[in-house]
Design a protein around this motif. Structure first.
Motif, PDB file in Angstrom:
ATOM      1  N   LYS A  29       0.833  -1.210   0.000  1.00  0.00           N
ATOM      2  CA  LYS A  29       0.000   0.000   0.000  1.00  0.00           C
ATOM      3  C   LYS A  29       0.863   1.253   0.000  1.00  0.00           C
ATOM      4  N   ASP A  30       1.878   1.264   0.851  1.00  0.00           N
ATOM      5  CA  ASP A  30       2.697   2.470   0.975  1.00  0.00           C
ATOM      6  C   ASP A  30       3.559   2.694  -0.262  1.00  0.00           C
ATOM      7  N   PHE A  31       4.035   1.632  -0.882  1.00  0.00           N
ATOM      8  CA  PHE A  31       4.788   1.808  -2.124  1.00  0.00           C
ATOM      9  C   PHE A  31       3.853   2.205  -3.272  1.00  0.00           C
ATOM     10  N   GLY A  32       2.634   1.706  -3.245  1.00  0.00           N
ATOM     11  CA  GLY A  32       1.666   2.138  -4.242  1.00  0.00           C
ATOM     12  C   GLY A  32       1.369   3.621  -4.112  1.00  0.00           C
ATOM     13  N   PHE A  33       1.216   4.065  -2.878  1.00  0.00           N
ATOM     14  CA  PHE A  33       1.037   5.492  -2.610  1.00  0.00           C
ATOM     15  C   PHE A  33       2.257   6.276  -3.073  1.00  0.00           C
ATOM     16  N   ALA A  34       3.448   5.760  -2.765  1.00  0.00           N
ATOM     17  CA  ALA A  34       4.688   6.454  -3.124  1.00  0.00           C
ATOM     18  C   ALA A  34       4.825   6.596  -4.639  1.00  0.00           C
ATOM     19  N   GLU A  35       4.434   5.568  -5.387  1.00  0.00           N
ATOM     20  CA  GLU A  35       4.508   5.660  -6.852  1.00  0.00           C
ATOM     21  C   GLU A  35       3.700   6.841  -7.372  1.00  0.00           C
ATOM     22  N   LYS A  36       2.462   6.951  -6.924  1.00  0.00           N
ATOM     23  CA  LYS A  36       1.600   8.045  -7.374  1.00  0.00           C
ATOM     24  C   LYS A  36       2.115   9.391  -6.866  1.00  0.00           C
ATOM     25  N   GLN A  37       2.583   9.395  -5.626  1.00  0.00           N
ATOM     26  CA  GLN A  37       3.017  10.663  -5.036  1.00  0.00           C
ATOM     27  C   GLN A  37       4.299  11.172  -5.688  1.00  0.00           C
ATOM     28  N   HIS A 353      -1.532   7.506  10.001  1.00  0.00           N
ATOM     29  CA  HIS A 353      -1.813   8.843  10.525  1.00  0.00           C
ATOM     30  C   HIS A 353      -0.875   9.961  10.061  1.00  0.00           C
ATOM     31  N   TYR A 354       0.197   9.635   9.345  1.00  0.00           N
ATOM     32  CA  TYR A 354       1.185  10.662   9.018  1.00  0.00           C
ATOM     33  C   TYR A 354       1.460  10.806   7.525  1.00  0.00           C
ATOM     34  N   LEU A 355       0.783  10.041   6.695  1.00  0.00           N
ATOM     35  CA  LEU A 355       0.995  10.168   5.258  1.00  0.00           C
ATOM     36  C   LEU A 355       0.450  11.495   4.751  1.00  0.00           C
ATOM     37  N   GLY A 363       4.228  16.541  -3.210  1.00  0.00           N
ATOM     38  CA  GLY A 363       4.756  15.233  -3.603  1.00  0.00           C
ATOM     39  C   GLY A 363       5.535  14.511  -2.534  1.00  0.00           C
ATOM     40  N   PHE A 364       5.596  15.054  -1.330  1.00  0.00           N
ATOM     41  CA  PHE A 364       6.275  14.337  -0.242  1.00  0.00           C
ATOM     42  C   PHE A 364       5.383  13.207   0.270  1.00  0.00           C
ATOM     43  N   LEU A 365       6.000  12.267   0.966  1.00  0.00           N
ATOM     44  CA  LEU A 365       5.259  11.098   1.447  1.00  0.00           C
ATOM     45  C   LEU A 365       4.711  11.280   2.851  1.00  0.00           C
ATOM     46  N   LEU A 366       5.504  11.875   3.721  1.00  0.00           N
ATOM     47  CA  LEU A 366       5.163  11.958   5.144  1.00  0.00           C
ATOM     48  C   LEU A 366       5.153  13.404   5.630  1.00  0.00           C
ATOM     49  N   LEU A 367       4.228  13.690   6.522  1.00  0.00           N
ATOM     50  CA  LEU A 367       4.129  15.007   7.139  1.00  0.00           C
ATOM     51  C   LEU A 367       4.714  14.977   8.552  1.00  0.00           C
ATOM     52  N   PHE A 390      11.824   6.102   5.401  1.00  0.00           N
ATOM     53  CA  PHE A 390      10.547   5.389   5.416  1.00  0.00           C
ATOM     54  C   PHE A 390      10.553   4.281   4.361  1.00  0.00           C
ATOM     55  N   LEU A 391      10.952   4.621   3.150  1.00  0.00           N
ATOM     56  CA  LEU A 391      11.017   3.608   2.091  1.00  0.00           C
ATOM     57  C   LEU A 391      12.051   2.542   2.422  1.00  0.00           C
ATOM     58  N   GLU A 392      13.183   2.948   2.964  1.00  0.00           N
ATOM     59  CA  GLU A 392      14.202   1.969   3.357  1.00  0.00           C
ATOM     60  C   GLU A 392      13.651   1.018   4.409  1.00  0.00           C
ATOM     61  N   ALA A 393      12.936   1.558   5.386  1.00  0.00           N
ATOM     62  CA  ALA A 393      12.355   0.711   6.430  1.00  0.00           C
ATOM     63  C   ALA A 393      11.343  -0.263   5.845  1.00  0.00           C
ATOM     64  N   LEU A 394      10.522   0.202   4.912  1.00  0.00           N
ATOM     65  CA  LEU A 394       9.544  -0.685   4.269  1.00  0.00           C
ATOM     66  C   LEU A 394      10.230  -1.827   3.536  1.00  0.00           C
ATOM     67  N   LEU A 395      11.307  -1.522   2.822  1.00  0.00           N
ATOM     68  CA  LEU A 395      12.039  -2.564   2.103  1.00  0.00           C
ATOM     69  C   LEU A 395      12.669  -3.559   3.071  1.00  0.00           C
TER      70      LEU A 395
END
Length: 407
Positions: A29-37, A353-355, A363-367, A390-395
């Motif tokens: 989900k988060d990488f899908g969001f990141a692609e669009k963002q 809660h922070y996306l 175009g940023f991912l996190l607030l 964030f992306l590194e942690a997800l991977l």
């Protein structure tokens, strides 16, 4: 009785599978969001550069934050944050395997190549290893290897052998003679890589000396950190202990603790010296036993800030910590589950809660990150390094859950 036992085992198995699937869904989900963002971010970058007639003169290359006037804050290659957006694009390529992201990652990475000879900064790891380092890992481009080696040789020109540290800042000479910041632990990864690649032991010795000296002088007895230690570069004497970006000199700046747990976990990976592993474990215990850590594990910008719970959070500290915890869980079997649970909780809460808003927030991912509250700079804003870790942690989370090597 046997029937009840079988039913219970089936239920446990079902719940376990459901939990694992749910965690995998967070990554997808988060990488899908990141692609669009990031698609949106690219249009924002183009617009910001076209709207700034001095962009070419300033050599603006990468997004860093949203400025107080709401516009996208772009930085030049010399800025310490210039490597995080290219690095994030490399992580997009690693996850999606889509060549589109490789092409973009190469473009933004190449824009900071000139930094390989910039000896006026300690931030060579942040700039060059997050960008060219990830590029080399994923493509094996030999040109990237040459650039990284030159970057490493540039970095060690800042080493002070008598004090056994790499100098951090050259500014504020009225305050400090030879300042070293806890952030500098992160730049050692470039040196450890250079040692393995070149077999030149100077890189290893400098990195280990810096880590040991930092361990000796940057930490209080409870494993909280000072931000800045000022050294006499001739005698190695500690002149001052400051917390420049924290609330007070004796307070604990949240991102400093995050740099510490990440830096010593990485140093243990590269050296297998038990004191580095123990240091990372002690820092983890300080963070997660701190009474001022919020329930969602996203820290306030300083653990001793006076107006908690009405202080700004620092999401960047949370993402760095989560990424470090996933790695630390590999090295400390006794606490493996605990570290992963903490990291998972951070990622889950960030995701919920922070996306940023899709197609918004430049175009940023996190607030809700905090750069430097004492300087009233980048308070409660998105930051490129929060997104990168964030992306590194997800991977790392995905690799752990698929029993893959992190490195």
């Amino acid at each position: 009785m046997k029937y009840i036992l079988i039913v219970n085992l089936i239920i446990i198995s079902f719940l376990s599978c459901k939990s694992t699937k749910s965690q995998e869904d967070i990554v997808a989900k988060d990488f899908g969001f990141a692609e669009k963002q990031f698609d949106f971010a690219l249009t924002e970058i183009d617009q910001a550069l076209s709207n700034d007639s001095t962009a070419a003169f300033k050599r603006l290359v990468s997004p860093r934050t949203i400025k107080p006037d709401g516009t996208l804050g772009m930085v030049a290659s010399k800025d310490w944050c210039s490597g995080f957006f290219p690095g994030s694009l490399w992580y997009m390529y690693e996850y999606t395997k889509d060549k589109k992201w490789e092409v973009l990652a190469r473009k933004f990475t190449d824009s900071i190549e000139r930094e390989k000879i910039n000896g006026g900064t300690h931030d060579m790891g942040f700039k060059m290893y997050c960008s060219f380092g990830n590029g080399l890992r994923l493509t094996h481009d030999t040109r990237y290897k040459d650039i990284l080696l030159e970057s490493a040789y540039t970095l060690i020109t800042r080493y002070k052998p008598n004090a056994k540290i790499i100098r951090s800042w050259d500014h504020n000479t009225d305050k400090w003679q030879c300042p070293v910041i806890i952030d500098n632990m992160m730049n050692l990864e470039l040196l450890f890589w250079a040692f393995k690649e070149s077999k030149d032991s100077i890189f290893y010795h400098i990195a280990v000396n810096h880590a040991k000296t930092t361990m000796k002088n940057h930490f209080r007895s409870d494993y909280s950190t000072y931000h800045v230690i000022d050294y006499d570069s001739i005698t190695g004497e500690v002149l001052k202990k400051n917390t420049h970006q924290g609330y007070a000199h004796e307070s604990t700046w949240a991102r400093g603790e995050a740099w510490a747990i990440y830096g010593y976990t990485m140093a243990y990976r590269e050296t297998h010296l038990p004191e580095f592993l123990n240091q990372a474990k002690h820092v983890a215990n300080f963070i997660f036993n701190n009474p001022n850590l919020p329930e969602d594990l996203i820290p306030y910008w300083d653990y001793n800030a006076p107006d908690i719970p009405n202080e700004p959070r620092d999401v960047s500290a949370a993402t760095v910590t989560a990424s470090a915890l996933y790695e630390l869980s590999q090295y400390d079997k006794a606490n493996r589950d605990k570290y992963k649970e903490w990291a998972d909780k951070i990622i889950e809460n960030l995701s919920k809660h922070y996306l940023a808003k899709q197609g918004s927030d430049r175009g940023f991912l996190l607030l809700h990150s905090t750069g430097s509250k004492p300087m009233d700079s980048e308070v409660d804003v998105p930051l490129s390094y929060a997104d990168y870790y964030f992306l590194e942690a997800l991977l790392r989370k995905q690799k752990l859950e698929h029993n893959e090597n992190l490195f």
